[in-house]
Write an enzyme that holds these catalytic residues in place. Sequence first.
Site, PDB file in Angstrom:
ATOM      1  N   LEU A  45      46.002  10.414 -58.363  1.00 30.78           N
ATOM      2  CA  LEU A  45      45.018  11.211 -57.638  1.00 30.78           C
ATOM      3  C   LEU A  45      45.574  12.635 -57.575  1.00 30.78           C
ATOM      4  CD1 LEU A  45      43.812   9.115 -54.542  1.00 30.78           C
ATOM      5  CD2 LEU A  45      42.381   9.998 -56.384  1.00 30.78           C
ATOM      6  N   ASP A  46      44.686  13.630 -57.663  1.00 36.75           N
ATOM      7  CA  ASP A  46      45.127  15.011 -57.523  1.00 36.75           C
ATOM      8  C   ASP A  46      45.901  15.182 -56.218  1.00 36.75           C
ATOM      9  OD1 ASP A  46      43.722  15.578 -59.830  1.00 36.75           O
ATOM     10  OD2 ASP A  46      41.931  16.220 -58.748  1.00 36.75           O
ATOM     11  N   LYS A  47      46.793  16.155 -56.191  1.00 30.77           N
ATOM     12  CA  LYS A  47      47.597  16.417 -54.999  1.00 30.77           C
ATOM     13  C   LYS A  47      46.718  16.659 -53.779  1.00 30.77           C
ATOM     14  CE  LYS A  47      51.255  19.457 -53.255  1.00 30.77           C
ATOM     15  NZ  LYS A  47      52.176  20.573 -53.566  1.00 30.77           N
ATOM     16  N   SER A  69      43.641  15.617 -53.340  1.00 30.00           N
ATOM     17  CA  SER A  69      42.693  14.521 -53.101  1.00 30.00           C
ATOM     18  C   SER A  69      43.335  13.437 -52.241  1.00 30.00           C
ATOM     19  CB  SER A  69      42.225  13.922 -54.425  1.00 30.00           C
ATOM     20  OG  SER A  69      41.547  14.884 -55.205  1.00 30.00           O
TER      21      SER A  69
END
Length: 235
Positions: free
Chosen positions: A102-104, A106
């Site tokens: 997951l994106d940082k 997110s």
Amino acid sequence: MAEVMRINKYLSKCGYCSRREADRLLEEGQILVNGKFPELGQKVSFEDEVTVKGQIVSPVEREIVIAYHKPAGVVSTLRKKEENTLVNQLNIGERVYPVGRLDKESTGLMILTNNGDLMNQILRGKNMHEKEYVVRVNKPVKKEVYQAMEQGVPILDTITMPCKITNRGEREFHIILTQGLNRQIRRMCDYFDLRVLSLKRIRIMNIHLGDLKEGSWRYLTQEELGELKNKCGLK
């Protein structure tokens, strides 16, 4: 007679890493079989001594599959060199690996496991496994934008695969993807001049985030794990 398999499959079955990562380690000369560098195409069994970076890799004693609610700001990696990673956040006491990222910025559901075969099957794009997200954007979204987004958006030199979107309010929607391009949802929104304010993953296949608190984790139930393996074609 002991089962014989490719080295990347062996490391996957041991829960050490994915097959792709094992191939990279082989290319870098980080793997020894019975004290020697393996020959091209060499196969091994659990009777062989396989070492990676000088450490013996053995089959896992018990399978671990957990659900984790990643907070914003946590990097989805186990690399100790980076700050605020999963290594700093999780205190499981046993080695597990994240299934995807997951994106940082997110939040939401991540699955971590020591079962390399399960990891590979979930990540394999051709399996079309669903992942569901809740997205909030900076301005109201028109119905026509949702329709266009569902049909496919040109990003990263390709067209995104069809997806399903449910409107949850003027600026919030649920989106179900079956692919995982780099920062896909954010790029899709950017295409329509929408800025993502928050992005939370609430489901991976049959595993739901539910009321799991941010920063917490839990073991999957036997029912969840059984259904997950069935969907992946694993026993």
